[in-house]
Design a protein around this motif. Structure first.
Motif, mmCIF file in Angstrom:
data_model
loop_
_atom_site.group_PDB
_atom_site.id
_atom_site.type_symbol
_atom_site.label_atom_id
_atom_site.label_comp_id
_atom_site.label_asym_id
_atom_site.label_seq_id
_atom_site.Cartn_x
_atom_site.Cartn_y
_atom_site.Cartn_z
ATOM 1 N N PRO A 232 0.844 -1.205 0.000
ATOM 2 C CA PRO A 232 0.000 0.000 0.000
ATOM 3 C C PRO A 232 0.873 1.245 0.000
ATOM 4 N N LEU A 233 0.281 2.368 -0.331
ATOM 5 C CA LEU A 233 0.973 3.638 -0.174
ATOM 6 C C LEU A 233 1.221 3.900 1.303
ATOM 7 N N SER A 234 2.321 4.546 1.610
ATOM 8 C CA SER A 234 2.534 4.985 2.984
ATOM 9 C C SER A 234 1.495 6.054 3.324
ATOM 10 N N ILE A 235 1.332 6.320 4.605
ATOM 11 C CA ILE A 235 0.331 7.298 5.003
ATOM 12 C C ILE A 235 0.670 8.686 4.451
ATOM 13 N N VAL A 236 1.960 8.995 4.348
ATOM 14 C CA VAL A 236 2.367 10.290 3.783
ATOM 15 C C VAL A 236 2.056 10.331 2.290
ATOM 16 N N GLU A 237 2.364 9.249 1.570
ATOM 17 C CA GLU A 237 2.055 9.194 0.138
ATOM 18 C C GLU A 237 0.552 9.257 -0.111
ATOM 19 N N ALA A 238 -0.215 8.558 0.724
ATOM 20 C CA ALA A 238 -1.671 8.585 0.581
ATOM 21 C C ALA A 238 -2.210 9.999 0.804
ATOM 22 N N ALA A 239 -1.654 10.709 1.784
ATOM 23 C CA ALA A 239 -2.088 12.083 2.041
ATOM 24 C C ALA A 239 -1.767 12.986 0.853
ATOM 25 N N GLU A 240 -0.587 12.803 0.248
ATOM 26 C CA GLU A 240 -0.206 13.605 -0.915
ATOM 27 C C GLU A 240 -1.154 13.345 -2.087
ATOM 28 N N LEU A 241 -1.468 12.072 -2.319
ATOM 29 C CA LEU A 241 -2.373 11.729 -3.416
ATOM 30 C C LEU A 241 -3.769 12.284 -3.154
ATOM 31 N N PHE A 242 -4.258 12.147 -1.935
ATOM 32 C CA PHE A 242 -5.582 12.660 -1.575
ATOM 33 C C PHE A 242 -5.662 14.157 -1.844
ATOM 34 N N LEU A 243 -4.620 14.879 -1.447
ATOM 35 C CA LEU A 243 -4.624 16.331 -1.591
ATOM 36 C C LEU A 243 -4.607 16.746 -3.067
ATOM 37 N N LEU A 244 -4.010 15.930 -3.908
ATOM 38 C CA LEU A 244 -3.988 16.225 -5.340
ATOM 39 C C LEU A 244 -5.348 16.009 -6.009
ATOM 40 N N ARG A 245 -6.212 15.205 -5.387
ATOM 41 C CA ARG A 245 -7.479 14.835 -6.024
ATOM 42 C C ARG A 245 -8.685 15.624 -5.527
ATOM 43 N N VAL A 246 -8.533 16.427 -4.478
ATOM 44 C CA VAL A 246 -9.679 17.159 -3.939
ATOM 45 C C VAL A 246 -10.067 18.300 -4.873
ATOM 46 N N HIS A 247 -11.323 18.762 -4.734
ATOM 47 C CA HIS A 247 -11.859 19.822 -5.594
ATOM 48 C C HIS A 247 -12.023 21.153 -4.864
ATOM 49 N N ARG A 248 -11.526 21.222 -3.660
ATOM 50 C CA ARG A 248 -11.529 22.489 -2.934
ATOM 51 C C ARG A 248 -10.414 22.443 -1.906
ATOM 52 N N PRO A 249 -9.958 23.596 -1.416
ATOM 53 C CA PRO A 249 -8.941 23.581 -0.367
ATOM 54 C C PRO A 249 -9.485 22.961 0.916
ATOM 55 N N LEU A 250 -8.620 22.354 1.679
ATOM 56 C CA LEU A 250 -9.023 21.829 2.983
ATOM 57 C C LEU A 250 -8.968 22.940 4.018
ATOM 58 N N ARG A 251 -9.914 22.895 4.979
ATOM 59 C CA ARG A 251 -10.036 23.935 5.993
ATOM 60 C C ARG A 251 -9.975 23.287 7.377
ATOM 61 N N GLN A 252 -9.941 24.144 8.369
ATOM 62 C CA GLN A 252 -9.939 23.664 9.750
ATOM 63 C C GLN A 252 -11.151 22.777 10.018
ATOM 64 N N ALA A 253 -12.294 23.113 9.405
ATOM 65 C CA ALA A 253 -13.522 22.360 9.649
ATOM 66 C C ALA A 253 -13.414 20.912 9.205
ATOM 67 N N ASP A 254 -12.545 20.627 8.234
ATOM 68 C CA ASP A 254 -12.404 19.254 7.761
ATOM 69 C C ASP A 254 -11.797 18.331 8.806
ATOM 70 N N PHE A 255 -11.192 18.916 9.819
ATOM 71 C CA PHE A 255 -10.513 18.110 10.825
ATOM 72 C C PHE A 255 -11.171 18.224 12.192
ATOM 73 N N CYS A 256 -12.411 18.767 12.214
ATOM 74 C CA CYS A 256 -13.197 18.843 13.439
ATOM 75 C C CYS A 256 -14.459 18.010 13.255
ATOM 76 N N GLU A 257 -14.758 17.154 14.208
ATOM 77 C CA GLU A 257 -15.963 16.341 14.115
ATOM 78 C C GLU A 257 -17.186 17.250 14.134
ATOM 79 N N PRO A 258 -18.105 17.062 13.168
ATOM 80 C CA PRO A 258 -19.309 17.912 13.135
ATOM 81 C C PRO A 258 -20.162 17.689 14.374
ATOM 82 N N PRO A 259 -20.810 18.734 14.865
ATOM 83 C CA PRO A 259 -21.724 18.570 15.997
ATOM 84 C C PRO A 259 -22.983 17.822 15.567
ATOM 85 N N THR A 260 -23.699 17.314 16.536
ATOM 86 C CA THR A 260 -24.932 16.583 16.258
ATOM 87 C C THR A 260 -25.989 17.509 15.675
#
Length: 351
Positions: A232-260
């Protein structure tokens, strides 16, 4: 398209170019005969180096302790990136100054595992390779013995043996036959597997790199098959590939669990809050992605990483909505732009 019957190949007609125009217009450093390179190819340099290290002595290179092996098999589960590595290997190996300059024969086997189709594809690839080889030298090839007008398996094997032997003797260079076995025919058909042993025996400078979902340990004549399992890809390689495929910039909200979400009004408020914030820097996004449960759940599978990244659109509130968690312990009811709730990961041998 349904595969047609085996067609006769006349080795006396090898001056006909497989490209648009004649052989004389083909450029020696061209890679037009290869599949296009895979977009956003990440990692795998160690795999490529290990394949070529094993074949180095046969190709006359100086990559190190090459042991003269002539057959390698790269295996892996669906979506692990075998086809991508095969294409990258082809382009890497045929670049100027590399081991198999002008010596790559690429065969892609897709569809139902039919022996007749395999033979037809091999004959087409061989004819094109022979045309290229002699176009580089600036002269037409001498004609090997013409084939008999029959279409059974034995006669087709004989034509292939004669053709590869002729290419090996007349070109004076090493060739690498890359077989991307999307059919699974190499594991299912002993006669096809044995055919590659016959070809290696007939052409001493020919090497084989086969890409299969399963390991193939049976020797090809005298040639031992060196097996590599594609990791498999390493976690760093997977993160690089993921970032290349997204359709918008990632924000702080992407790393916070949404409230109920309790009702539509609070849901709309949540969306407004989640959209606030400047895009994260690339370094910060990669660091956070490496620990995100969405990415960890993909297990470094390139096809799944690509699919997940492609779902990150402006309409997606948070990466957690891809994972289906963070909502009172249950599956996320948030609908994506495509109208699907939870991701169902596609598997493709093309990535």
């Amino acid at each position: 398209d349904s595969p047609g019957p085996l067609r006769e190949r006349s080795w006396s007609n090898l001056q006909v170019s497989p490209y648009s125009g004649s052989c004389s217009s083909w450029q020696p450093n061209s890679s037009d005969h290869l599949p296009p390179k895979i977009e956003d190819f990440i990692g795998r340099s160690s795999v490529l180096c290990e394949i070529l290290r094993n074949l180095d002595a046969v190709a006359g290179g100086n990559a190190g302790s090459g042991n003269g092996r002539r057959a390698v098999v790269v295996s892996g589960v669906a979506g692990q990136g075998k086809s991508a590595v095969a294409v990258e290997l082809a382009h890497f190996s045929t670049a100027p100054g590399r081991m198999f300059l002008q010596g790559i024969i690429f065969v892609c086997l897709q569809g139902e595992p039919e022996v007749s189709r395999v033979l037809e594809v091999l004959e087409s690839a061989l004819q094109a390779a022979t045309s290229r080889a002699f176009a580089v030298e600036g002269h037409r090839p001498s004609s090997p013995p013409g084939p008999q007008q029959t279409t059974n398996f034995g006669d087709a094997c004989k034509r292939l043996k004669q053709g590869f032997q002729h290419l090996d003797r007349q070109s004076g260079r090493a060739h690498l036959l890359i077989v991307d076995d999307g059919m699974g025919v190499l594991a299912q058909s002993p006669e096809v597997w044995n055919l590659f042993g016959i070809l290696l025996e007939a052409a001493p400078r020919l090497c084989l790199a086969a890409f299969s979902r399963v390991q193939l340990y049976e020797s090809l004549g005298d040639c031992k098959c060196v097996n590599f399992e594609l990791p498999p890809l390493s976690i760093v390689e997977a993160a690089e590939l993921f970032l290349l495929r997204v359709h918008r910039p990632l924000r702080q909200a992407d790393f916070c669990e949404p409230p109920t979400v309790s009702n539509e009004r609070s849901k709309a408020a949540d969306v407004a809050v989640m959209d606030i914030g400047a895009p994260l820097s690339k370094a910060d996004a990669l660091r956070r992605l490496a620990a995100h449960p969405v990415l960890l759940s993909l297990g470094g599978n390139p096809a799944q990483v690509r699919a997940a990244g492609g779902r990150v659109t402006p309409e997606l509130r948070s990466l957690y909505d891809l994972h289906g968690i963070g909502r009172t312990g249950g599956a996320s009811p948030v609908q994506h732009a495509s109208g699907a709730a939870a991701l169902s990961w596609p598997m493709s041998e093309d990535v």
